[in-house]
Design a protein around this motif. Structure first.
Motif, PDB file in Angstrom:
ATOM      1  N   ALA A  23       0.829  -1.205   0.000  1.00 10.24           N
ATOM      2  CA  ALA A  23       0.000   0.000   0.000  1.00 10.24           C
ATOM      3  C   ALA A  23       0.865   1.258   0.000  1.00 10.24           C
ATOM      4  CB  ALA A  23      -0.907   0.006   1.218  1.00 10.24           C
ATOM      5  N   LYS A  24       2.109   1.137   0.432  1.00  9.47           N
ATOM      6  CA  LYS A  24       2.991   2.293   0.546  1.00  9.47           C
ATOM      7  C   LYS A  24       3.638   2.603  -0.804  1.00  9.47           C
ATOM      8  CE  LYS A  24       5.240   2.767   4.373  1.00  9.47           C
ATOM      9  NZ  LYS A  24       6.219   2.649   5.456  1.00  9.47           N
ATOM     10  N   LYS A  25       3.581   3.867  -1.193  1.00  9.07           N
ATOM     11  CA  LYS A  25       4.187   4.326  -2.438  1.00  9.07           C
ATOM     12  C   LYS A  25       5.305   5.312  -2.106  1.00  9.07           C
ATOM     13  CE  LYS A  25      -0.019   3.658  -5.051  1.00  9.07           C
ATOM     14  NZ  LYS A  25      -0.923   4.203  -6.041  1.00  9.07           N
ATOM     15  N   THR A  26       6.212   5.480  -3.052  1.00  9.38           N
ATOM     16  CA  THR A  26       7.349   6.372  -2.843  1.00  9.38           C
ATOM     17  C   THR A  26       7.445   7.369  -3.989  1.00  9.38           C
ATOM     18  OG1 THR A  26       8.557   4.594  -1.731  1.00  9.38           O
ATOM     19  CG2 THR A  26       9.843   6.470  -2.489  1.00  9.38           C
ATOM     20  N   MET A  27       7.700   8.615  -3.629  1.00 12.77           N
ATOM     21  CA  MET A  27       7.920   9.664  -4.618  1.00 12.77           C
ATOM     22  C   MET A  27       9.263  10.316  -4.295  1.00 12.77           C
ATOM     23  SD  MET A  27       5.576  12.965  -5.652  1.00 12.77           S
ATOM     24  CE  MET A  27       5.871  13.983  -4.234  1.00 12.77           C
ATOM     25  N   VAL A  28      10.095  10.489  -5.312  1.00  9.56           N
ATOM     26  CA  VAL A  28      11.389  11.144  -5.129  1.00  9.56           C
ATOM     27  C   VAL A  28      11.393  12.427  -5.949  1.00  9.56           C
ATOM     28  CG1 VAL A  28      13.893  10.943  -5.377  1.00  9.56           C
ATOM     29  CG2 VAL A  28      12.531   8.922  -4.784  1.00  9.56           C
TER      30      VAL A  28
END
Length: 152
Positions: free
Chosen positions: A30-35
């Motif tokens: 469920a966890k997403k990452t944005m850089v």
């Protein structure tokens, strides 16, 4: 023909199909990452153009980390928040308020602790675009802002 074994368990045979459990378990995180790459020498920045990444409305930010790529120099601090697509602040320092330039030296990282990070607030009703507010004039400094969030 299905049967029940000595342990009371149903054994399916001859192509019989069981009923799948619907208990919400998923193999996708469920966890997403944005850089977001941040060039401190550009001063104040709102990343709300059509091509910029955003955190979807209603999302919950679990963590945010500002990782220095090259040491910051010249400026005093940087404040990180979120704005909507029109550039209006959702929370001007919701990611972190006044990260000192000294904290962004070579091989340094800052765990962000703004009100939108890991607390009880969500991004809100609008998509959130990263906003950088630099205090002072930075002559050097690049960083990566890593935001982990759960999209609801």
């Amino acid at each position: 023909m299905s049967y029940t074994n000595a342990d009371g368990l149903t054994v399916l045979t001859n192509g019989d199909a069981g009923v799948p459990a619907e208990n919400g378990v998923t193999a996708v995180s469920a966890k997403k990452t944005m850089v977001v790459n941040v060039d401190l020498t550009k001063g104040d920045q709102n990343m709300n153009a059509a091509q910029d990444a955003f955190i979807p409305a209603g999302s919950f930010i679990t963590s945010a980390t500002l990782v220095a790529k090259t040491a910051a120099a010249g400026g005093t601090s940087v404040t990180i928040g979120l704005v909507n697509a029109a550039g209006t602040a959702i929370d001007a320092d919701g990611i972190d308020a006044a990260v000192a330039a000294a904290a962004l030296g070579a091989n340094k990282a800052v765990a962000c602790d703004g009100a939108l990070v890991g607390g009880t607030a969500t991004v809100g009703a609008a998509d959130g675009y990263v906003s950088i507010d630099a205090t002072g004039t930075f002559t050097a400094g690049e960083a990566a802002l890593v935001i982990e969030y759960i999209e609801v």
